[in-house]
Design a protein around this motif. Structure first.
Motif, PDB file in Angstrom:
ATOM      1  N   MET A 137       0.848  -1.193   0.000  1.00 54.51           N
ATOM      2  CA  MET A 137       0.000   0.000   0.000  1.00 54.51           C
ATOM      3  C   MET A 137       0.882   1.241   0.000  1.00 54.51           C
ATOM      4  O   MET A 137       2.049   1.212   0.401  1.00 54.51           O
ATOM      5  CB  MET A 137      -0.882   0.020   1.253  1.00 54.51           C
ATOM      6  N   LYS A 138       0.307   2.367  -0.437  1.00 52.70           N
ATOM      7  CA  LYS A 138       1.019   3.640  -0.377  1.00 52.70           C
ATOM      8  C   LYS A 138       0.880   4.253   1.011  1.00 52.70           C
ATOM      9  O   LYS A 138      -0.167   4.144   1.658  1.00 52.70           O
ATOM     10  CB  LYS A 138       0.471   4.613  -1.425  1.00 52.70           C
ATOM     11  N   ALA A 139       1.948   4.871   1.459  1.00 48.23           N
ATOM     12  CA  ALA A 139       1.950   5.602   2.718  1.00 48.23           C
ATOM     13  C   ALA A 139       2.950   6.738   2.602  1.00 48.23           C
ATOM     14  O   ALA A 139       3.826   6.731   1.723  1.00 48.23           O
ATOM     15  CB  ALA A 139       2.310   4.688   3.889  1.00 48.23           C
ATOM     16  N   ILE A 140       2.812   7.713   3.478  1.00 56.15           N
ATOM     17  CA  ILE A 140       3.769   8.825   3.529  1.00 56.15           C
ATOM     18  C   ILE A 140       4.677   8.603   4.722  1.00 56.15           C
ATOM     19  O   ILE A 140       4.274   8.787   5.876  1.00 56.15           O
ATOM     20  CB  ILE A 140       3.049  10.178   3.642  1.00 56.15           C
ATOM     21  N   GLN A 141       5.899   8.157   4.452  1.00 60.27           N
ATOM     22  CA  GLN A 141       6.890   7.929   5.495  1.00 60.27           C
ATOM     23  C   GLN A 141       7.809   9.144   5.595  1.00 60.27           C
ATOM     24  O   GLN A 141       8.017   9.867   4.609  1.00 60.27           O
ATOM     25  CB  GLN A 141       7.764   6.717   5.144  1.00 60.27           C
ATOM     26  N   GLN A 142       8.352   9.365   6.779  1.00 61.40           N
ATOM     27  CA  GLN A 142       9.462  10.302   6.883  1.00 61.40           C
ATOM     28  C   GLN A 142      10.598   9.610   7.606  1.00 61.40           C
ATOM     29  O   GLN A 142      10.394   8.914   8.596  1.00 61.40           O
ATOM     30  CB  GLN A 142       9.055  11.606   7.559  1.00 61.40           C
ATOM     31  N   TYR A 143      11.783   9.799   7.057  1.00 62.13           N
ATOM     32  CA  TYR A 143      12.974   9.109   7.550  1.00 62.13           C
ATOM     33  C   TYR A 143      13.925  10.047   8.275  1.00 62.13           C
ATOM     34  O   TYR A 143      14.977   9.628   8.761  1.00 62.13           O
ATOM     35  CB  TYR A 143      13.700   8.435   6.378  1.00 62.13           C
ATOM     36  N   ASP A 144      13.563  11.330   8.353  1.00 61.83           N
ATOM     37  CA  ASP A 144      14.377  12.313   9.056  1.00 61.83           C
ATOM     38  C   ASP A 144      13.475  13.470   9.433  1.00 61.83           C
ATOM     39  O   ASP A 144      12.388  13.645   8.880  1.00 61.83           O
ATOM     40  CB  ASP A 144      15.516  12.806   8.147  1.00 61.83           C
ATOM     41  N   PHE A 145      13.897  14.275  10.407  1.00 62.28           N
ATOM     42  CA  PHE A 145      13.208  15.512  10.717  1.00 62.28           C
ATOM     43  C   PHE A 145      13.594  16.575   9.700  1.00 62.28           C
ATOM     44  O   PHE A 145      14.707  16.581   9.177  1.00 62.28           O
ATOM     45  CB  PHE A 145      13.560  15.989  12.121  1.00 62.28           C
ATOM     46  N   GLY A 146      12.676  17.492   9.443  1.00 58.60           N
ATOM     47  CA  GLY A 146      13.004  18.568   8.515  1.00 58.60           C
ATOM     48  C   GLY A 146      11.762  19.200   7.937  1.00 58.60           C
ATOM     49  O   GLY A 146      10.671  19.157   8.520  1.00 58.60           O
ATOM     50  N   GLY A 147      11.933  19.833   6.766  1.00 58.98           N
ATOM     51  CA  GLY A 147      10.841  20.511   6.086  1.00 58.98           C
ATOM     52  C   GLY A 147       9.928  19.535   5.381  1.00 58.98           C
ATOM     53  O   GLY A 147      10.088  18.313   5.474  1.00 58.98           O
ATOM     54  N   PRO A 148       8.942  20.056   4.646  1.00 60.71           N
ATOM     55  CA  PRO A 148       7.985  19.181   3.955  1.00 60.71           C
ATOM     56  C   PRO A 148       8.640  18.170   3.020  1.00 60.71           C
ATOM     57  O   PRO A 148       8.074  17.100   2.771  1.00 60.71           O
ATOM     58  CB  PRO A 148       7.123  20.174   3.172  1.00 60.71           C
ATOM     59  N   GLU A 149       9.835  18.484   2.540  1.00 62.05           N
ATOM     60  CA  GLU A 149      10.512  17.590   1.598  1.00 62.05           C
ATOM     61  C   GLU A 149      10.872  16.239   2.209  1.00 62.05           C
ATOM     62  O   GLU A 149      11.156  15.281   1.480  1.00 62.05           O
ATOM     63  CB  GLU A 149      11.777  18.256   1.037  1.00 62.05           C
ATOM     64  N   VAL A 150      10.838  16.110   3.540  1.00 64.29           N
ATOM     65  CA  VAL A 150      11.171  14.808   4.144  1.00 64.29           C
ATOM     66  C   VAL A 150      10.010  13.820   4.045  1.00 64.29           C
ATOM     67  O   VAL A 150      10.188  12.628   4.331  1.00 64.29           O
ATOM     68  CB  VAL A 150      11.608  14.947   5.623  1.00 64.29           C
ATOM     69  N   LEU A 151       8.834  14.285   3.647  1.00 57.73           N
ATOM     70  CA  LEU A 151       7.682  13.395   3.501  1.00 57.73           C
ATOM     71  C   LEU A 151       7.814  12.629   2.195  1.00 57.73           C
ATOM     72  O   LEU A 151       7.845  13.210   1.113  1.00 57.73           O
ATOM     73  CB  LEU A 151       6.378  14.202   3.521  1.00 57.73           C
ATOM     74  N   THR A 152       7.890  11.315   2.286  1.00 57.14           N
ATOM     75  CA  THR A 152       8.219  10.461   1.149  1.00 57.14           C
ATOM     76  C   THR A 152       7.089   9.500   0.841  1.00 57.14           C
ATOM     77  O   THR A 152       6.627   8.766   1.724  1.00 57.14           O
ATOM     78  CB  THR A 152       9.498   9.647   1.463  1.00 57.14           C
ATOM     79  N   VAL A 153       6.647   9.493  -0.399  1.00 56.96           N
ATOM     80  CA  VAL A 153       5.661   8.510  -0.839  1.00 56.96           C
ATOM     81  C   VAL A 153       6.365   7.161  -0.985  1.00 56.96           C
ATOM     82  O   VAL A 153       7.358   7.050  -1.700  1.00 56.96           O
ATOM     83  CB  VAL A 153       5.024   8.910  -2.180  1.00 56.96           C
ATOM     84  N   THR A 154       5.861   6.162  -0.289  1.00 56.10           N
ATOM     85  CA  THR A 154       6.543   4.869  -0.289  1.00 56.10           C
ATOM     86  C   THR A 154       5.520   3.739  -0.316  1.00 56.10           C
ATOM     87  O   THR A 154       4.338   3.940  -0.039  1.00 56.10           O
ATOM     88  CB  THR A 154       7.441   4.735   0.961  1.00 56.10           C
TER      89      THR A 154
END
Length: 310
Positions: free
Chosen positions: A1-18
């Motif tokens: 399934m698709k989810a929005i993961q983040q692998y680091d703290f930071g700005g909106p760019e850390v939100l990753t479609v995975t």
């Protein structure tokens, strides 16, 4: 399934479609196919790392999101497969977020979405409406009392105005420029503009309510000298992750810690269906544009909740 993961703290760019596996069935849980979730200030704070002030062990990777609307797939509890539900996931407890196509959740956190309420609207409701209600409870609000609500143009503030008016309180609300009529329509008796510092706002409140208000609910996080707006022996409820004002004159300062409550949410959704309350949705984006949704939220360019559809 698709989810929005983040692998680091930071700005909106850390939100990753995975792509990740769907959660497996679990005893005492319901699996829900998500149709909508929403962006909240807590999401922004968690993403940026600010929430480590209150959650020192918080560390990526994780999936953000507390609000959800969707359809039950399977699981334990009172909801049959195919039932439309909404809920507040206890993200602060387990970091199992709702920015995903499928979530696993305790059914106690869920409420059935009534006819007449669409999934987008339902997804905008849980955390803000429940927080507002519980803030008024924490403040001991009673019919006939006067409450000051800051940030009344926003989601928590708007719900606090509606809930307080529905309980028979007199509501003094602080609105953003251009939102005065909207806030009046929520049930506010007096609407003030947000101008000047906390002390000046407190003086404006005292001019409107010479004896001071019984309760302040402060979603805007103004704090500080705004406590002067409260009568002696009143209550000031802090919501935002900001320093508490210094107590004075017997005024009690309390900080709300919102709890997920499916029964409360069911009541609020019923009020929506009956036209007694209203939710404000300002922008709808697909889940895959979560980063853009966070940018819009940080810019404060949208009036109303930003809902992510799945």
């Amino acid at each position: 399934m698709k989810a929005i993961q983040q692998y680091d703290f930071g700005g909106p760019e850390v939100l990753t479609v995975t792509e990740i596996p769907e959660p497996e069935p679990r005893a005492g849980r319901v699996r829900v196919r998500v149709t909508g979730t929403s962006v909240n200030p807590a999401d922004l704070a968690a993403r940026a790392g600010w929430l480590r002030q209150v959650l020192p062990d918080l560390a990526p990777p994780f999936i953000l999101g507390a609000d959800l609307a969707g359809t039950v797939i399977d699981g334990d509890g009172p909801f049959a497969p195919g039932t439309r539900v909404a809920g507040l996931a206890p993200w602060f407890v387990n970091q199992e977020g709702t920015y995903a196509e499928v979530v696993s959740i305790d059914p106690a956190h869920l409420a059935q979405i009534p006819d007449g309420v669409d999934d987008v609207t339902a997804a905008a409701v849980p955390i803000t409406s429940e927080t507002a209600w519980q803030s008024l409870d924490l403040g001991g609000l009673e019919a006939g009392q006067t409450v000051l609500v800051t940030g009344a143009s926003g989601a928590i503030g708007g719900w606090a105005v509606q809930h307080a008016a529905g309980r028979g309180a007199k509501v003094v609300a602080v609105a953003s420029n251009g939102d005065e009529k909207y806030v009046e329509g929520l049930g506010a008796d007096i609407v003030l503009g947000r101008a000047g510092d906390a002390g000046e706002l407190a003086a404006a409140v005292r001019k409107a309510v010479p004896g001071g208000v019984d309760l302040v609910v402060d979603p805007a996080g103004i704090g500080g000298d705004l406590i002067h707006a409260v009568r002696d022996g009143g209550v000031f409820v802090v919501i935002a992750v900001v320093p508490e004002p210094l107590a004075e004159r017997g005024v009690e300062v309390r900080r709300v810690s919102a709890q997920s409550d499916g029964a409360l949410l069911a009541q609020i959704l019923a009020d929506l269906a009956d036209g007694k309350k209203k939710a404000r949705v300002g922008l709808i984006l697909p889940l895959t544009e979560a980063a853009e949704a966070h940018r819009k939220s940080e810019e404060r360019s949208v009036r109303g909740k930003i809902v992510l559809t799945v």
